[in-house]
Design a protein around this motif. Structure first.
Motif, mmCIF file in Angstrom:
data_model
loop_
_atom_site.group_PDB
_atom_site.id
_atom_site.type_symbol
_atom_site.label_atom_id
_atom_site.label_comp_id
_atom_site.label_asym_id
_atom_site.label_seq_id
_atom_site.Cartn_x
_atom_site.Cartn_y
_atom_site.Cartn_z
ATOM 1 N N ALA A 39 -2.820 -8.994 -22.722
ATOM 2 C CA ALA A 39 -3.746 -8.541 -23.752
ATOM 3 C C ALA A 39 -3.310 -9.125 -25.082
ATOM 4 O O ALA A 39 -2.147 -9.511 -25.260
ATOM 5 N N ALA A 40 -4.237 -9.192 -25.997
ATOM 6 C CA ALA A 40 -3.962 -9.769 -27.308
ATOM 7 C C ALA A 40 -2.784 -9.056 -27.967
ATOM 8 O O ALA A 40 -2.760 -7.825 -28.059
ATOM 9 N N GLY A 41 -1.803 -9.822 -28.392
ATOM 10 C CA GLY A 41 -0.655 -9.257 -29.077
ATOM 11 C C GLY A 41 0.435 -8.725 -28.178
ATOM 12 O O GLY A 41 1.482 -8.287 -28.653
ATOM 13 N N ASP A 42 0.182 -8.755 -26.873
ATOM 14 C CA ASP A 42 1.166 -8.241 -25.924
ATOM 15 C C ASP A 42 1.821 -9.377 -25.140
ATOM 16 O O ASP A 42 1.299 -10.491 -25.073
ATOM 17 N N ALA A 43 2.953 -9.060 -24.542
ATOM 18 C CA ALA A 43 3.601 -10.021 -23.659
ATOM 19 C C ALA A 43 2.844 -10.105 -22.337
ATOM 20 O O ALA A 43 2.115 -9.176 -21.963
ATOM 21 N N ARG A 44 3.018 -11.227 -21.651
ATOM 22 C CA ARG A 44 2.387 -11.370 -20.351
ATOM 23 C C ARG A 44 3.077 -10.450 -19.360
ATOM 24 O O ARG A 44 4.304 -10.419 -19.269
ATOM 25 N N GLU A 45 2.278 -9.718 -18.608
ATOM 26 C CA GLU A 45 2.786 -8.678 -17.712
ATOM 27 C C GLU A 45 2.505 -9.041 -16.260
ATOM 28 O O GLU A 45 1.369 -9.352 -15.904
ATOM 29 N N GLY A 46 3.533 -9.005 -15.436
ATOM 30 C CA GLY A 46 3.354 -9.228 -14.008
ATOM 31 C C GLY A 46 2.758 -7.999 -13.351
ATOM 32 O O GLY A 46 3.163 -6.868 -13.646
ATOM 33 N N LEU A 47 1.783 -8.220 -12.476
ATOM 34 C CA LEU A 47 1.084 -7.118 -11.822
ATOM 35 C C LEU A 47 1.390 -7.040 -10.335
ATOM 36 O O LEU A 47 1.649 -5.969 -9.795
ATOM 37 N N SER A 48 1.297 -8.169 -9.694
ATOM 38 C CA SER A 48 1.479 -8.205 -8.255
ATOM 39 C C SER A 48 1.812 -9.621 -7.832
ATOM 40 O O SER A 48 1.431 -10.582 -8.507
ATOM 41 N N SER A 61 2.399 -0.222 -13.186
ATOM 42 C CA SER A 61 1.147 -0.022 -13.913
ATOM 43 C C SER A 61 -0.079 -0.129 -13.018
ATOM 44 O O SER A 61 -1.150 0.381 -13.362
ATOM 45 N N VAL A 62 0.063 -0.789 -11.869
ATOM 46 C CA VAL A 62 -1.092 -0.964 -10.989
ATOM 47 C C VAL A 62 -0.845 -0.473 -9.574
ATOM 48 O O VAL A 62 -1.759 -0.477 -8.744
ATOM 49 N N LYS A 63 0.366 -0.052 -9.274
ATOM 50 C CA LYS A 63 0.684 0.384 -7.916
ATOM 51 C C LYS A 63 -0.214 1.545 -7.516
ATOM 52 O O LYS A 63 -0.389 2.495 -8.284
ATOM 53 N N GLY A 64 -0.784 1.439 -6.338
ATOM 54 C CA GLY A 64 -1.721 2.450 -5.877
ATOM 55 C C GLY A 64 -3.156 2.171 -6.268
ATOM 56 O O GLY A 64 -4.084 2.790 -5.735
ATOM 57 N N ARG A 65 -3.348 1.239 -7.191
ATOM 58 C CA ARG A 65 -4.697 0.880 -7.636
ATOM 59 C C ARG A 65 -5.025 -0.582 -7.355
ATOM 60 O O ARG A 65 -6.177 -0.992 -7.503
ATOM 61 N N ALA A 66 -4.021 -1.363 -6.995
ATOM 62 C CA ALA A 66 -4.231 -2.789 -6.784
ATOM 63 C C ALA A 66 -3.812 -3.196 -5.383
ATOM 64 O O ALA A 66 -2.883 -2.625 -4.805
ATOM 65 N N LEU A 84 -10.243 1.692 -12.423
ATOM 66 C CA LEU A 84 -9.949 0.935 -13.626
ATOM 67 C C LEU A 84 -9.849 1.836 -14.842
ATOM 68 O O LEU A 84 -10.543 2.872 -14.941
ATOM 69 N N ARG A 85 -9.009 1.420 -15.768
ATOM 70 C CA ARG A 85 -8.797 2.143 -17.014
ATOM 71 C C ARG A 85 -9.055 1.199 -18.174
ATOM 72 O O ARG A 85 -8.884 -0.015 -18.045
ATOM 73 N N PRO A 86 -9.422 1.722 -19.338
ATOM 74 C CA PRO A 86 -9.622 0.834 -20.495
ATOM 75 C C PRO A 86 -8.386 -0.018 -20.783
ATOM 76 O O PRO A 86 -8.527 -1.165 -21.226
ATOM 77 N N GLU A 87 -7.213 0.512 -20.528
ATOM 78 C CA GLU A 87 -5.987 -0.258 -20.790
ATOM 79 C C GLU A 87 -5.793 -1.405 -19.812
ATOM 80 O O GLU A 87 -4.870 -2.219 -19.965
#
Length: 125
Positions: A39-48, A61-66, A84-87
């Motif tokens: 996201a803008a201004g944030d570091a790149r985040e690993g999801l899966s 942050s995504v476990k159980g949803r991805a 999904l969440r706004p974040e």
């Protein structure tokens, strides 16, 4: 190596989306594949990510949803997300990078040498 993401767009909170990454030039018995977001201004985040043997990892942050999946015949990496969440609004990237000695894939951006151009996901409340 080329990676091209698709499937981004607008979604509503509580909904779901499916992102795809068409890859070429990836050496599947050497390279891991991962999904990240930034996201803008944030570091790149690993999801899966998925390694050469099919083992997968999910960030809290995504476990159980991805769900990450891979179609090796079609050279496609997929990330399905639910509830999904706004974040979750962000630019989503797929990436590939070599794994050594049977190691599990990581969420360290420095371990991934090739990146797609990203696809924007916007989740409204």
């Amino acid at each position: 190596v080329q990676l091209v993401e698709s499937g981004g767009g607008a979604a509503e909170a509580g909904g779901s989306l499916t992102l795809s990454c068409k890859y070429s030039g990836v050496v599947l018995n050497r390279d891991g594949l991962g999904w990240f977001r930034q996201a803008a201004g944030d570091a790149r985040e690993g999801l899966s990510c998925v390694d050469t043997t099919g083992r997968t990892r999910y960030a809290p942050s995504v476990k159980g949803r991805a769900t990450i999946s891979q179609d090796r015949d079609k050279n496609i990496l997929v990330l399905q997300m639910t509830n999904l969440r706004p974040e979750d609004s962000s630019v989503y990237y797929c990436a590939s990078g070599p794994l050594y000695g049977g190691e599990l894939c990581s969420f360290r951006t420095k371990d991934y040498y090739h990146w797609g151009q990203g696809t924007q996901v916007t989740v409204s409340s």
